[in-house]
Design a protein around this motif. Sequence first.
Motif, PDB file in Angstrom:
ATOM      1  N   UNK A  81       0.827  -1.204   0.000  1.00  0.00           N
ATOM      2  CA  UNK A  81       0.000   0.000   0.000  1.00  0.00           C
ATOM      3  C   UNK A  81       0.864   1.258   0.000  1.00  0.00           C
ATOM      4  N   UNK A  82       1.940   1.239   0.796  1.00  0.00           N
ATOM      5  CA  UNK A  82       2.821   2.410   0.874  1.00  0.00           C
ATOM      6  C   UNK A  82       3.456   2.708  -0.485  1.00  0.00           C
ATOM      7  N   UNK A  83       3.978   1.680  -1.139  1.00  0.00           N
ATOM      8  CA  UNK A  83       4.621   1.871  -2.442  1.00  0.00           C
ATOM      9  C   UNK A  83       3.621   2.331  -3.491  1.00  0.00           C
ATOM     10  N   UNK A  84       2.464   1.676  -3.497  1.00  0.00           N
ATOM     11  CA  UNK A  84       1.480   1.984  -4.537  1.00  0.00           C
ATOM     12  C   UNK A  84       0.862   3.358  -4.343  1.00  0.00           C
ATOM     13  N   UNK A  85       0.520   3.702  -3.089  1.00  0.00           N
ATOM     14  CA  UNK A  85      -0.083   5.015  -2.825  1.00  0.00           C
ATOM     15  C   UNK A  85       0.891   6.132  -3.197  1.00  0.00           C
ATOM     16  N   UNK A  86       2.172   5.940  -2.838  1.00  0.00           N
ATOM     17  CA  UNK A  86       3.168   6.966  -3.155  1.00  0.00           C
ATOM     18  C   UNK A  86       3.330   7.144  -4.659  1.00  0.00           C
ATOM     19  N   UNK A  87       2.988   6.100  -5.441  1.00  0.00           N
ATOM     20  CA  UNK A  87       3.107   6.154  -6.894  1.00  0.00           C
ATOM     21  C   UNK A  87       1.805   6.599  -7.553  1.00  0.00           C
ATOM     22  N   UNK A  88       0.795   6.928  -6.747  1.00  0.00           N
ATOM     23  CA  UNK A  88      -0.449   7.419  -7.300  1.00  0.00           C
ATOM     24  C   UNK A  88      -1.432   6.340  -7.707  1.00  0.00           C
ATOM     25  N   UNK A  89      -1.171   5.084  -7.327  1.00  0.00           N
ATOM     26  CA  UNK A  89      -2.106   4.002  -7.650  1.00  0.00           C
ATOM     27  C   UNK A  89      -3.316   4.109  -6.720  1.00  0.00           C
ATOM     28  N   UNK A  90      -4.483   3.710  -7.220  1.00  0.00           N
ATOM     29  CA  UNK A  90      -5.740   3.876  -6.472  1.00  0.00           C
ATOM     30  C   UNK A  90      -5.877   2.815  -5.381  1.00  0.00           C
ATOM     31  N   UNK A  91      -5.252   3.077  -4.222  1.00  0.00           N
ATOM     32  CA  UNK A  91      -5.353   2.219  -3.038  1.00  0.00           C
ATOM     33  C   UNK A  91      -5.564   3.122  -1.826  1.00  0.00           C
ATOM     34  N   UNK A  92      -6.065   2.582  -0.707  1.00  0.00           N
ATOM     35  CA  UNK A  92      -6.214   3.411   0.498  1.00  0.00           C
ATOM     36  C   UNK A  92      -4.847   3.814   1.057  1.00  0.00           C
TER      37      UNK A  92
ATOM     38  N   UNK B  35     -11.539   1.240 -17.481  1.00  0.00           N
ATOM     39  CA  UNK B  35     -10.354   2.058 -17.749  1.00  0.00           C
ATOM     40  C   UNK B  35      -9.579   2.331 -16.461  1.00  0.00           C
ATOM     41  N   UNK B  36     -10.297   2.652 -15.378  1.00  0.00           N
ATOM     42  CA  UNK B  36      -9.637   2.890 -14.096  1.00  0.00           C
ATOM     43  C   UNK B  36      -8.968   1.621 -13.568  1.00  0.00           C
ATOM     44  N   UNK B  37      -9.641   0.495 -13.733  1.00  0.00           N
ATOM     45  CA  UNK B  37      -9.081  -0.772 -13.278  1.00  0.00           C
ATOM     46  C   UNK B  37      -7.799  -1.103 -14.030  1.00  0.00           C
ATOM     47  N   UNK B  38      -7.822  -0.934 -15.348  1.00  0.00           N
ATOM     48  CA  UNK B  38      -6.629  -1.198 -16.142  1.00  0.00           C
ATOM     49  C   UNK B  38      -5.469  -0.312 -15.691  1.00  0.00           C
ATOM     50  N   UNK B  39      -5.749   0.952 -15.385  1.00  0.00           N
ATOM     51  CA  UNK B  39      -4.706   1.865 -14.912  1.00  0.00           C
ATOM     52  C   UNK B  39      -4.151   1.398 -13.570  1.00  0.00           C
ATOM     53  N   UNK B  40      -5.023   0.918 -12.677  1.00  0.00           N
ATOM     54  CA  UNK B  40      -4.573   0.436 -11.372  1.00  0.00           C
ATOM     55  C   UNK B  40      -3.687  -0.799 -11.526  1.00  0.00           C
TER      56      UNK B  40
ATOM     57  N   UNK C 112     -10.998  -9.490  -7.474  1.00  0.00           N
ATOM     58  CA  UNK C 112     -12.381  -9.791  -7.844  1.00  0.00           C
ATOM     59  C   UNK C 112     -13.205  -8.540  -7.610  1.00  0.00           C
ATOM     60  N   UNK C 113     -14.476  -8.594  -7.986  1.00  0.00           N
ATOM     61  CA  UNK C 113     -15.364  -7.448  -7.780  1.00  0.00           C
ATOM     62  C   UNK C 113     -15.629  -7.188  -6.302  1.00  0.00           C
ATOM     63  N   UNK C 114     -15.253  -8.135  -5.429  1.00  0.00           N
ATOM     64  CA  UNK C 114     -15.433  -7.937  -3.989  1.00  0.00           C
ATOM     65  C   UNK C 114     -14.235  -7.244  -3.348  1.00  0.00           C
ATOM     66  N   UNK C 115     -13.125  -7.128  -4.073  1.00  0.00           N
ATOM     67  CA  UNK C 115     -11.926  -6.470  -3.551  1.00  0.00           C
ATOM     68  C   UNK C 115     -11.656  -5.137  -4.235  1.00  0.00           C
TER      69      UNK C 115
ATOM     70  N   UNK D  89     -11.117   1.999  -6.251  1.00  0.00           N
ATOM     71  CA  UNK D  89     -10.034   1.830  -5.270  1.00  0.00           C
ATOM     72  C   UNK D  89      -9.825   0.337  -5.027  1.00  0.00           C
ATOM     73  N   UNK D  90      -8.590  -0.139  -5.187  1.00  0.00           N
ATOM     74  CA  UNK D  90      -8.260  -1.531  -4.901  1.00  0.00           C
ATOM     75  C   UNK D  90      -8.039  -1.717  -3.404  1.00  0.00           C
ATOM     76  N   UNK D  91      -8.571  -2.797  -2.843  1.00  0.00           N
ATOM     77  CA  UNK D  91      -8.373  -3.102  -1.425  1.00  0.00           C
ATOM     78  C   UNK D  91      -7.957  -4.566  -1.290  1.00  0.00           C
TER      79      UNK D  91
END
Length: 329
Positions: free
Chosen positions: A165-176, A221-226, A241-244, A253-255
């Motif tokens: 999460x730390x790496x991805x958030x710092x890179x602007x990826x859609x995660x909490x 499109x947002x999912x592909x970018x993530x 999956x659609x539940x995550x 937002x990916x969780x």
Amino acid sequence: MREHDLEFSPVKNRRRRFDDDEPIHRRRRGSAPVDLDGRAGVDIDGPPTGDRWSTWDGALHGPRPRPRWVITDHAAVDSELGVLKTGKEADVHLLERTVPDTGRSVLLAAKRYRSAEHRMFHRDAGYVEGRRVRRSREMRAMARRTEFGRDLLAGQWAAAEFAALARLWADGVAVPYPVQLDGTELLMEFVGSPDGAGTLVGAPRLAQLRPDQEQLADLWSQLAAALRGLARHGLTHGDLSAFNVLVDGGRLVLIDLPQVVDVVGNPQGPAILARDVARIADWFAARGLPAAADAAAALLEDLCADLHIPRAGRSGTTSHVREGHRDRR
């Protein structure tokens, strides 16, 4: 005078006292303590309000620059507000962190991995390949799934999710945003928006939505970018999956990333990547995304290129996606 003529009265257990000694106040047996501050039976080291003091001090902290809503005050207190989600490996609780007498507060999602006797890591073998610890004793314990080994795995899963999460958030990826990690408790951003009454409510999962064609295309499109964001770091979600996936006011937002997979370092990485794409593409296809199979094949081909792993042609890539889909069944 002889020695035995002296009168001597022994005194037992008496300590010599001095003038500056504190006076000794003896209390009669059976007398109850006086509740001077009205907190009898309450942990006097605990906060005056809430359930605990903030655990910020001593925890691992999320990346900088931190969002302005993150509360770092040592005088803050945490209050439990209920359970958001239960799972086989961890439960997610809703937590409110406040600074008393200031009006400052924030809602957080507290993900707590369960103790060894209450946890079932039934799918971890394939995910943790490529992860290593320094001590061979710890590696053996994890391989044998002893109680000690399962506790180590819980720590690894929590640390893996926090680091991802730390790496991805710092890179602007859609995660909490990951606020902190304290042992096997991960505090992160609560993803939600105010409702009509001004109350903050949690964002729905993608599986709960029935988007129209325009919204469906935008979410894909947002999912592909993530997923491309994960690939930039050599990763795939591992259980996509659609539940995550949450959708907060149209923002995807990916969780749930404790099982995040190093696609190159894990021998099963390419197959897990294909399964991730296939599983989420199935949901979009069922909702009517035009040419979903072709879109999934093209996305997987792009991800393989970003990861610098062998890519097949269009027909081979589509076959790879379908193989990943069958594998999950």
